[in-house]
Design an enzyme around this catalytic site. Structure first.
Site, PDB file in Angstrom:
ATOM      1  N   VAL A 284      28.149  32.921  29.855  1.00  0.00           N
ATOM      2  CA  VAL A 284      27.035  32.324  30.595  1.00  0.00           C
ATOM      3  C   VAL A 284      27.146  32.656  32.077  1.00  0.00           C
ATOM      4  O   VAL A 284      26.167  32.985  32.748  1.00  0.00           O
ATOM      5  CB  VAL A 284      27.012  30.793  30.385  1.00  0.00           C
ATOM      6  N   ALA A 285      28.387  32.602  32.599  1.00  0.00           N
ATOM      7  CA  ALA A 285      28.588  32.896  34.020  1.00  0.00           C
ATOM      8  C   ALA A 285      28.318  34.356  34.339  1.00  0.00           C
ATOM      9  O   ALA A 285      27.826  34.698  35.424  1.00  0.00           O
ATOM     10  CB  ALA A 285      30.017  32.541  34.417  1.00  0.00           C
ATOM     11  N   ILE A 287      26.168  36.370  33.045  1.00  0.00           N
ATOM     12  CA  ILE A 287      24.736  36.724  33.057  1.00  0.00           C
ATOM     13  C   ILE A 287      24.090  36.070  34.279  1.00  0.00           C
ATOM     14  O   ILE A 287      24.102  34.843  34.406  1.00  0.00           O
ATOM     15  CB  ILE A 287      24.049  36.230  31.773  1.00  0.00           C
ATOM     16  N   ASP A 331      -8.711  55.077  51.736  1.00  0.00           N
ATOM     17  CA  ASP A 331     -10.101  55.408  52.005  1.00  0.00           C
ATOM     18  C   ASP A 331     -10.272  55.502  53.521  1.00  0.00           C
ATOM     19  O   ASP A 331      -9.496  54.913  54.279  1.00  0.00           O
ATOM     20  CB  ASP A 331     -11.002  54.317  51.425  1.00  0.00           C
TER      21      ASP A 331
END
Length: 884
Positions: A284-285, A287, A331
């Site tokens: 978890v850490a 990621i 333009d």
């Protein structure tokens, strides 16, 4: 009957009627209408199959990084970290909402195009005039037009009376087009030059007409644009592409390392449950789940600030795309120029002048006085009650220059009232007004030089009437036109009384030539500096216009888009002759395009993209919408733009100013820099956590961090300071460096080296604190390791606020949100050590002052080490950028 490939403007009226099998006098009969509706369908713009809103929302969760975060949320909940789970879910929902809104807006572009063309039509059928829904028209119908009508289908005009049509939304031409019925000889001409055709969705501003329907629905020019608009897939921004690759790489690497940690722990005899929870916590850490939130917040802050700079962001990722732009295709009218005609050059009495103050207007019958009188009274522009000039742009410019010369139009009109006029038409290219002059009448005529000079028999100069040299005058007009000016000629003729004839050929001859007036829509004052800033930032500005090549070249040279006044300008006709391979070989060297049509704008965009350029395209008309959508970032005009163009774009210029794009690019670069800072911080700190636990067994140390401590670091330490990095001011010199290469990694320019050595240093410091505590017999070794790795990250985030500049020269208070986040995180970290309830949750122990001092000293090493790294970079001794 084939309505798709015919060049209708090259056919005579009778040939068109025969091709369509239509009786011009009575129109189609009922049975013919039914047959054609079966063959050609309704006169509507088809829409591609739309995804339901639910399908759009679900599609936001298909990215690899998002799927991995969903897995992380489930695992966090499994190990009991509900707070972490809720945090990740909130990020996922926010990310999905942003993506959903972006895609939903894109779907509305075609709907806006469809609304634009919805109207009724007056049609001749079975010999009777009736009003029907425009959707019921079929090829061969005879349609009646009058001022104020929206043209309901593409028409071949068969009868016109002073018809003018505003085609600006379709062709980009700001001046209403004078229409006529004669067939034209040249097949391949721009839409705006097919003057015997009227197009669906354009507006009749003057006169009336009849026309034969030659194309309906998706076969009309508006329908072709709708087809191009629906064909273009959404373009992912450079950052989205980089983050997708980055997310895959870091997630796979993180999970792999965590699996190794789990296996090694089991081999050392660590408890199975502890190692599983530790590995899951590390996964978890590893990621960076705050990455989507950081990017989204950065985009939102940038979009909010850009509104103050007159740029409205309609798609948040467009903020970052601006920072990657390498080509700006702009333009001309209104964006690079003022969208207001000005007289900049005059010619009379054999002299060319650019300053009114140098002209002698004291003599009442001098050529200059006569010329300025003609400018003032042979003119339909007027002053409103506020003294503001109202009228057609060219006429308004004439009145303005006459006022600057001291002439009063109201007084002149009272003295020389207008008696009648011969209106302008596109065949003779002239117009005349007749005025009372004492007992006599004077007529003023103005028009194109090539149309007016042959009608002149003399020239007025200071010595009176002189013989005319027509060739010399035409050369003078050509010289003025070569400067990009629109040149009009003026002449007069005295009459004893008002002529009864209304025939131009009888009234507009034996004229006396007065002079030439040169007009131009001048560049915006601030644009030249913006163009120079673009070039210094490695961005190539290019002009794409429907105007003539000479005008485009002159404006581009004045602005610095062209380096030399004779540099190449590619016309739409020349572009049509090139195959795609030949064009792609040239495209990066071209800076100005003139007289181009909508499909060619897309071709320009795609050719640049094929050469790995990141393209920004500006536009305001319906004709621009496909190119706006195809570009990496489409930029619509807020003042003059159509709804269709705005819906197809990702950004709207509220002031229609090119300079605003450059301001927006500055914000885009700042966003990317801040995203890199977050990635630098997140990866260095996450790698430190992984390396700390991975290396401990090899050094004979127990696992330094518990699962709850890892998740705390991940949620709080990695969270608040990382989010506060979005408020970091722009790096100095951000607009003096080239755009980053398209294929450049997010970890380029020394970042991956930084991540490795900082991660190793943090891990070494953490394990040193643990080893020292265990060596001295302290029972607080795990708390000390927890404190060192956390506080090291706070020092690191302060040091990486700039990739090169020292924090001491930037000032510690120059990012107050980050300073506040660091202070709050520091206090929370102390709470985990000294608050009894937190001791139970995180399994920590209160440290002695001596132990805390050691933790602070060790963690500060990271800050000073990064400052030394930046000093080496500034000296040019480290991470020298590669030349691309």
């Amino acid at each position: 009957m084939d309505t798709q490939v015919r060049h209708w403007h090259t056919l005579s009226i009778d040939e068109v009627a025969k091709e369509l099998n239509t009786d011009q006098a009575t129109g189609l009969d009922s049975s013919g209408v039914l047959r054609r509706r079966e063959e050609f369908g309704s006169n509507v713009l088809r829409e591609t199959h739309r995804r339901s809103p639910w399908k759009m929302l679900l599609d936001q969760f298909k990215e690899f990084m998002i799927l991995l975060l969903i897995g992380a949320a489930i695992i966090s909940g499994f190990v009991g970290e509900i707070g972490d789970t809720l945090f990740i879910i909130a990020i996922l929902v926010l990310n999905a909402v942003i993506g959903f809104v972006q895609e939903f807006r894109a779907e509305r572009a075609l709907a806006a195009l469809k609304r634009m063309s919805e109207s009724s039509a007056r049609v001749l059928r079975d010999g009777k005039i009736e009003t029907i829904e425009a959707s019921e028209l079929v090829p061969g119908d005879v349609v009646l037009l009058e001022a104020g009508n929206v043209v309901p289908a593409d028409l071949r005009l068969i009868e016109v009376v002073q018809l003018r049509v505003d085609e600006s939304a379709l062709t980009g031409e700001s001046v209403a087009v004078e229409k006529q019925i004669n067939q034209q000889t040249q097949a391949d001409v721009p839409l705006g030059e097919k003057i015997c055709l009227a197009y669906r969705g354009t507006l009749v501003t003057n006169g009336r007409a009849r026309g034969l329907v030659v194309a309906t629905g998706m076969q009309s020019e508006l329908g072709k644009i709708a087809s191009m608009l629906s064909e273009n897939d959404d373009i992912k921004t450079p950052l989205q592409k980089r983050l997708a690759n980055f997310g895959k790489w870091i997630s796979i690497a993180g999970v792999t390392i965590c699996a190794l940690v789990f296996g090694i722990g089991l081999l050392r005899g660590e408890p199975l449950v502890l190692m599983f929870l530790t590995a899951v916590s590390l996964a978890v850490a590893a990621i960076p789940e705050t990455l989507p939130a950081v990017v989204t917040i950065s985009l939102a802050l940038g979009a909010h600030k850009m509104v103050k700079q007159h740029a409205l962001i309609q798609s948040l990722p467009a903020v970052e795309t601006l920072g990657s732009v390498t080509f700006i295709c702009s333009d001309k009218t209104g964006t690079l120029t003022q969208n207001k005609m000005h007289v900049t050059m005059l010619y009379a009495d054999g002299e060319q002048r650019t300053e009114i103050g140098t002209i002698n207007l004291s003599s009442g019958d001098s050529p200059w006085v006569m010329l300025f009188k003609a400018l003032a009274i042979s003119n339909d522009a007027h002053l409103d009650h506020q003294g503001i000039i109202q009228g057609e742009p060219t006429e308004a410019a004439f009145l303005q220059i006459a006022q600057q010369a001291g002439l009063n139009k109201a007084a002149l009109e009272a003295d020389t009232p207008r008696l009648k006029e011969l209106p302008f038409d596109s065949e003779r290219k002239r117009m005349s007004t007749f005025h009372r002059s004492g007992e006599n009448v004077i007529a003023y005529t103005k028009g194109s030089p090539e149309a007016l000079i042959p009608q002149c028999s003399a020239v007025l100069n200071a010595n009176g009437l002189q013989a005319i040299d027509r060739d010399a005058l035409l050369r003078q007009a050509e010289n003025m036109a070569a400067n990009g000016l629109r040149v009009l000629a003026f002449a007069y003729r005295n009459w004893d009384s008002l002529p009864e004839s209304e025939l131009p050929e009888e009234l507009e001859n034996t004229l006396v030539f007065l002079g030439f007036v040169g007009l131009i829509d001048p560049p915006r004052h601030e644009v030249k500096e913006a163009v120079a800033l673009c070039k210094s930032a490695g961005i190539t500005p290019a002009m794409i216009t429907g105007d003539h090549a000479a005008t485009a070249r002159a404006i581009a040279y004045q602005l610095g888009i062209l380096v030399n006044s004779d540099d190449r300008v590619m016309t739409g006709a020349e572009l049509a002759q090139l195959d795609q391979h030949a064009f792609e070989a040239l495209v990066t060297s071209l800076r100005v395009y003139a007289r181009v049509d909508p499909s060619q704008k897309i071709r320009i965009v795609r050719a640049l993209q094929s050469r790995s350029e990141i393209v920004a395209m500006t536009g305001d008309g319906v004709n621009d919408a496909p190119a706006l959508k195809a570009a990496d970032i489409g930029i619509a005009m807020g003042k003059s733009g159509t709804d269709v163009a705005r819906e197809a774009s990702r950004m709207v210029l509220l002031d229609d100013n090119f300079s605003t794009i450059v301001h927006a690019i500055r914000y885009g670069r700042r966003l990317y820099d801040n995203t890199r800072k977050f990635v630098r911080y997140a990866l260095a700190t996450n790698s430190a956590e992984v390396l700390t636990i991975f290396m401990a067994p090899f050094l004979g140390l127990p696992i330094p961090l518990l699962p709850t401590q890892i998740l705390w670091i991940n949620l709080i330490t990695d969270g608040l300071p990382a989010l506060a990095l979005t408020a970091e001011p722009a790096e100095r010199g951000g607009m003096r460096r080239p755009p980053r290469p398209v294929g450049e990694s997010l970890l380029a320019n020394g970042m991956w080296q930084h991540i490795i050595w900082v991660g190793l240093l943090m891990a070494a410091l953490t394990l040193s604190a643990q080893a020292w505590a265990q060596h001295t017999g302290s029972e607080h070794w795990q708390t000390m390791a927890f404190a060192v790795i956390t506080l090291s990250q706070l020092g690191h985030v302060m040091a990486i606020r700039s990739e090169k500049e020292s924090l001491f020269s930037m000032g510690i208070f120059s990012n107050k949100p980050l300073l506040l986040a660091v202070v709050v995180t520091f206090v929370l970290q102390l709470a985990t050590i000294y608050v009894p309830v937190c001791n139970v949750i995180f399994k920590t122990d209160p440290l002695t002052m001596h132990e805390l001092a050691i933790c602070l000293a060790l963690s500060s090493v990271v800050f000073f080490a990064v400052e030394i790294e930046k000093w080496l970079i500034r000296r040019g001794w480290l991470y020298r950028p590669r030349k691309h």
